[in-house]
Design a protein around this motif. Structure first.
Motif, PDB file in Angstrom:
ATOM      1  N   GLY A 186     -33.613 -50.697   6.534  1.00  0.00           N
ATOM      2  CA  GLY A 186     -34.750 -49.972   7.096  1.00  0.00           C
ATOM      3  C   GLY A 186     -35.055 -48.690   6.351  1.00  0.00           C
ATOM      4  O   GLY A 186     -35.842 -47.870   6.833  1.00  0.00           O
ATOM      5  N   ASN A 205     -33.985 -51.725   1.760  1.00  0.00           N
ATOM      6  CA  ASN A 205     -35.013 -52.343   2.594  1.00  0.00           C
ATOM      7  C   ASN A 205     -34.377 -53.009   3.821  1.00  0.00           C
ATOM      8  O   ASN A 205     -34.880 -52.870   4.934  1.00  0.00           O
ATOM      9  CB  ASN A 205     -35.800 -53.359   1.768  1.00  0.00           C
ATOM     10  CG  ASN A 205     -36.982 -53.908   2.507  1.00  0.00           C
ATOM     11  OD1 ASN A 205     -37.818 -53.161   2.994  1.00  0.00           O
ATOM     12  ND2 ASN A 205     -37.062 -55.225   2.588  1.00  0.00           N
ATOM     13  N   GLU A 238     -38.911 -48.380  -1.846  1.00  0.00           N
ATOM     14  CA  GLU A 238     -40.176 -48.590  -2.561  1.00  0.00           C
ATOM     15  C   GLU A 238     -40.162 -48.104  -4.009  1.00  0.00           C
ATOM     16  O   GLU A 238     -40.546 -48.864  -4.907  1.00  0.00           O
ATOM     17  CB  GLU A 238     -41.336 -47.968  -1.802  1.00  0.00           C
ATOM     18  CG  GLU A 238     -42.664 -48.255  -2.477  1.00  0.00           C
ATOM     19  CD  GLU A 238     -43.851 -47.653  -1.739  1.00  0.00           C
ATOM     20  OE1 GLU A 238     -44.969 -48.093  -2.022  1.00  0.00           O
ATOM     21  OE2 GLU A 238     -43.660 -46.758  -0.899  1.00  0.00           O
ATOM     22  N   TYR A 259     -37.022 -47.737   3.956  1.00  0.00           N
ATOM     23  CA  TYR A 259     -38.180 -48.169   3.190  1.00  0.00           C
ATOM     24  C   TYR A 259     -38.656 -47.143   2.167  1.00  0.00           C
ATOM     25  O   TYR A 259     -39.060 -47.511   1.069  1.00  0.00           O
ATOM     26  CB  TYR A 259     -39.325 -48.546   4.131  1.00  0.00           C
ATOM     27  CG  TYR A 259     -38.917 -49.548   5.179  1.00  0.00           C
ATOM     28  CD1 TYR A 259     -38.445 -50.809   4.824  1.00  0.00           C
ATOM     29  CD2 TYR A 259     -38.966 -49.229   6.531  1.00  0.00           C
ATOM     30  CE1 TYR A 259     -38.044 -51.719   5.786  1.00  0.00           C
ATOM     31  CE2 TYR A 259     -38.577 -50.135   7.502  1.00  0.00           C
ATOM     32  CZ  TYR A 259     -38.111 -51.380   7.118  1.00  0.00           C
ATOM     33  OH  TYR A 259     -37.710 -52.278   8.058  1.00  0.00           O
ATOM     34  N   THR A 260     -38.616 -45.876   2.515  1.00  0.00           N
ATOM     35  CA  THR A 260     -39.097 -44.853   1.580  1.00  0.00           C
ATOM     36  C   THR A 260     -38.177 -44.721   0.372  1.00  0.00           C
ATOM     37  O   THR A 260     -38.616 -44.304  -0.699  1.00  0.00           O
ATOM     38  CB  THR A 260     -39.243 -43.479   2.267  1.00  0.00           C
ATOM     39  OG1 THR A 260     -37.998 -43.101   2.843  1.00  0.00           O
ATOM     40  CG2 THR A 260     -40.316 -43.514   3.338  1.00  0.00           C
TER      41      THR A 260
END
Length: 55
Positions: free
Chosen positions: A28, A25, A34, A30-31
């Motif tokens: 950057g 996270n 998660e 993010y995918t």
């Protein structure tokens, strides 16, 4: 490696996954972060209960 030593549903595995997700996270990614966050929450809920502070 952690999963092999402790098992899939150990609270330490949840902590490890959460820390890795936090790293992704902060980069950057993010995918990638998660699903790790979601797995960590699922493990913590099962292992510690919904109302535990670490969950």
């Amino acid at each position: 490696m952690t999963k092999l030593l402790l098992g899939d549903n150990h609270p330490s595995v949840a902590t490890f996954l959460n820390n890795l997700a936090y790293l992704y996270n902060s980069q950057g990614r993010y995918t990638e972060a998660e699903p790790l966050y979601l797995e960590a929450i699922n493990i913590a809920t099962q292992a510690l209960g919904e109302n535990h502070p670490h969950t």
